[in-house]
Design an enzyme around this catalytic site. Sequence first.
Site, PDB file in Angstrom:
ATOM      1  N   ASP A  33      -1.454 -12.905  12.091  1.00 45.46           N
ATOM      2  CA  ASP A  33      -1.749 -11.966  11.029  1.00 45.46           C
ATOM      3  C   ASP A  33      -1.549 -10.522  11.484  1.00 45.46           C
ATOM      4  O   ASP A  33      -2.300 -10.012  12.303  1.00 45.46           O
ATOM      5  CB  ASP A  33      -3.213 -12.183  10.598  1.00 45.46           C
ATOM      6  CG  ASP A  33      -3.524 -11.483   9.314  1.00 45.46           C
ATOM      7  OD1 ASP A  33      -4.689 -11.530   8.878  1.00 45.46           O
ATOM      8  OD2 ASP A  33      -2.616 -10.861   8.731  1.00 45.46           O
ATOM      9  N   SER A  71       0.289 -11.643   2.235  1.00 42.13           N
ATOM     10  CA  SER A  71      -1.012 -10.985   2.077  1.00 42.13           C
ATOM     11  C   SER A  71      -0.960 -10.056   0.865  1.00 42.13           C
ATOM     12  O   SER A  71      -0.106  -9.165   0.797  1.00 42.13           O
ATOM     13  CB  SER A  71      -1.336 -10.152   3.317  1.00 42.13           C
ATOM     14  OG  SER A  71      -2.340  -9.201   2.981  1.00 42.13           O
ATOM     15  N   HIS A  78      -9.358 -14.215   4.220  1.00 43.38           N
ATOM     16  CA  HIS A  78      -9.613 -13.643   5.553  1.00 43.38           C
ATOM     17  C   HIS A  78     -10.730 -12.619   5.416  1.00 43.38           C
ATOM     18  O   HIS A  78     -10.510 -11.550   4.840  1.00 43.38           O
ATOM     19  CB  HIS A  78      -8.307 -12.999   6.046  1.00 43.38           C
ATOM     20  CG  HIS A  78      -8.430 -12.294   7.354  1.00 43.38           C
ATOM     21  ND1 HIS A  78      -7.447 -11.439   7.803  1.00 43.38           N
ATOM     22  CD2 HIS A  78      -9.374 -12.292   8.321  1.00 43.38           C
ATOM     23  CE1 HIS A  78      -7.779 -10.959   8.984  1.00 43.38           C
ATOM     24  NE2 HIS A  78      -8.954 -11.460   9.329  1.00 43.38           N
ATOM     25  N   ASP A 129      -7.050 -10.518   1.904  1.00 42.31           N
ATOM     26  CA  ASP A 129      -7.703  -9.729   2.963  1.00 42.31           C
ATOM     27  C   ASP A 129      -8.931  -9.007   2.436  1.00 42.31           C
ATOM     28  O   ASP A 129      -8.817  -7.952   1.816  1.00 42.31           O
ATOM     29  CB  ASP A 129      -6.710  -8.711   3.523  1.00 42.31           C
ATOM     30  CG  ASP A 129      -5.738  -9.350   4.477  1.00 42.31           C
ATOM     31  OD1 ASP A 129      -4.527  -9.102   4.365  1.00 42.31           O
ATOM     32  OD2 ASP A 129      -6.195 -10.118   5.353  1.00 42.31           O
ATOM     33  N   HIS A 153      -2.606 -15.167   1.085  1.00 43.75           N
ATOM     34  CA  HIS A 153      -3.582 -14.640   2.046  1.00 43.75           C
ATOM     35  C   HIS A 153      -4.306 -13.465   1.403  1.00 43.75           C
ATOM     36  O   HIS A 153      -3.669 -12.513   0.912  1.00 43.75           O
ATOM     37  CB  HIS A 153      -2.844 -14.183   3.303  1.00 43.75           C
ATOM     38  CG  HIS A 153      -3.718 -13.745   4.439  1.00 43.75           C
ATOM     39  ND1 HIS A 153      -4.342 -14.621   5.296  1.00 43.75           N
ATOM     40  CD2 HIS A 153      -4.059 -12.502   4.851  1.00 43.75           C
ATOM     41  CE1 HIS A 153      -5.021 -13.940   6.208  1.00 43.75           C
ATOM     42  NE2 HIS A 153      -4.870 -12.654   5.960  1.00 43.75           N
ATOM     43  N   MET A 174      -5.030 -12.171  15.352  1.00 39.44           N
ATOM     44  CA  MET A 174      -4.628 -10.863  14.841  1.00 39.44           C
ATOM     45  C   MET A 174      -3.601 -10.251  15.772  1.00 39.44           C
ATOM     46  O   MET A 174      -3.832 -10.153  16.985  1.00 39.44           O
ATOM     47  CB  MET A 174      -5.839  -9.932  14.730  1.00 39.44           C
ATOM     48  CG  MET A 174      -6.902 -10.347  13.720  1.00 39.44           C
ATOM     49  SD  MET A 174      -6.287 -10.603  12.057  1.00 39.44           S
ATOM     50  CE  MET A 174      -5.680  -8.951  11.664  1.00 39.44           C
ATOM     51  N   MET A 178     -12.843  -9.823   6.714  1.00 35.80           N
ATOM     52  CA  MET A 178     -13.033  -8.767   7.688  1.00 35.80           C
ATOM     53  C   MET A 178     -14.310  -8.021   7.283  1.00 35.80           C
ATOM     54  O   MET A 178     -14.284  -6.872   6.826  1.00 35.80           O
ATOM     55  CB  MET A 178     -11.806  -7.832   7.738  1.00 35.80           C
ATOM     56  CG  MET A 178     -10.620  -8.513   8.401  1.00 35.80           C
ATOM     57  SD  MET A 178      -9.028  -7.772   8.001  1.00 35.80           S
ATOM     58  CE  MET A 178      -8.722  -8.568   6.424  1.00 35.80           C
ATOM     59  N   MET A 234     -12.136  -6.804   2.931  1.00 34.80           N
ATOM     60  CA  MET A 234     -12.583  -5.790   3.894  1.00 34.80           C
ATOM     61  C   MET A 234     -13.801  -5.060   3.343  1.00 34.80           C
ATOM     62  O   MET A 234     -13.843  -4.714   2.152  1.00 34.80           O
ATOM     63  CB  MET A 234     -11.463  -4.782   4.158  1.00 34.80           C
ATOM     64  CG  MET A 234     -10.192  -5.412   4.705  1.00 34.80           C
ATOM     65  SD  MET A 234      -8.949  -4.146   5.024  1.00 34.80           S
ATOM     66  CE  MET A 234      -7.532  -5.187   5.393  1.00 34.80           C
TER      67      MET A 234
HETATM   68  C1  DX5 Z   1      -4.766  -6.522   8.353  1.00 32.07           C
HETATM   69  C2  DX5 Z   1      -4.665  -7.787   7.521  1.00 32.07           C
HETATM   70  C3  DX5 Z   1      -3.280  -8.361   7.528  1.00 32.07           C
HETATM   71  C4  DX5 Z   1      -2.282  -7.399   6.931  1.00 32.07           C
HETATM   72  C5  DX5 Z   1      -0.892  -7.863   7.200  1.00 32.07           C
HETATM   73  O1  DX5 Z   1      -6.114  -6.235   8.597  1.00 32.07           O
HETATM   74  O2  DX5 Z   1      -5.529  -8.767   8.024  1.00 32.07           O
HETATM   75  O3  DX5 Z   1      -3.252  -9.576   6.779  1.00 32.07           O
HETATM   76  O4  DX5 Z   1      -2.483  -7.315   5.543  1.00 32.07           O
HETATM   77  O5  DX5 Z   1      -0.056  -6.867   6.697  1.00 32.07           O
HETATM   78  P1  DX5 Z   1       1.390  -6.622   7.373  1.00 32.07           P
HETATM   79  O6  DX5 Z   1       2.094  -7.956   7.270  1.00 32.07           O
HETATM   80  O7  DX5 Z   1       1.998  -5.557   6.519  1.00 32.07           O
HETATM   81  O8  DX5 Z   1       1.148  -6.215   8.787  1.00 32.07           O
HETATM   82 ZN    ZN Z   2      -5.385 -10.879   7.031  1.00 29.39          ZN
END
Ligand code: DX5
Ligand code: ZN
Length: 229
Positions: free
Chosen positions: A176, A12, A70, A39, A37, A141, A72, A41
């Site tokens: 994840d 990620s 992903h 993320d 990946h 998650m 969010m 947000m």
């Molecule tokens: C959290 C993200 C994850 C996160 C994983 O909301 O969706 O992908 O970045 O990070 P680690 O592997 O550090 O938990």
């Molecule tokens: Zn993620």
Amino acid sequence: MTFDRTIKIAPSILAADFANFGAECAAVEAQGADWIHVDVMDGHFVPNITFGPATCAAIRPHIKGVMDVHLMIAPVDPYIDAFAQAGADVLTAHVEAGPHIHRTLQAIRAAGMKAGVALNPGTPAEAVSELMDMVDLICVMTVNPGFGGQKFIDMSTKITALRRMIGDRPVHIEIDGGVDPNTAPIVAKAGADVLVAGSAVFRGGSVSDPAPYGDNIRAIRAAAEGVWA
Ligand code: DX5
Ligand code: ZN
């Protein structure tokens, strides 16, 4: 994107150098990453803001493999085309992000991407029981979304239930949050095949010294594959 259920490691970029995303993607792929990946947000669905379609478009030329986005965010539908244009291969929406997940998944596939659905730790597997033929990936998650580096929450029962619901359909189970060499065997044993890892991959390395990325990826992969042996 052909389907197989071999273990894939998806770093990620939330844990990467935000001033150097293109070079970080190229470096971590060169060190063995299978997917990248991303993320996204929005500060509304989750209490953090990261990046959007423009960042995905900017890093796309630096990624040879799968760009696994992903979302969010809520709502999702107004942004599907922008992520398709940006070159996302997989686009994952949270089942909690709105009342019409079935329509969202239809729209993601209609835009030419693989469709994923994500479940927060508090959401039961049954929440996606009607979506088994609408998805190419289910993201479980194992942290509450919004931040990297959080403590792993064991979701083995949910993962096993999802594996049973999927049957022999070509659907990935992606994990994840909090994935590292200690937690990877837990989720692989339960039936997961795509392992997202941010802090456990990027820690100790940099674009100028990427070797730790490869060591970290190999350690997670070996721990997960060791379960199959
Ligand atoms: C959290 C993200 C994850 C996160 C994983 O909301 O969706 O992908 O970045 O990070 P680690 O592997 O550090 O938990
Ligand atoms: Zn993620």
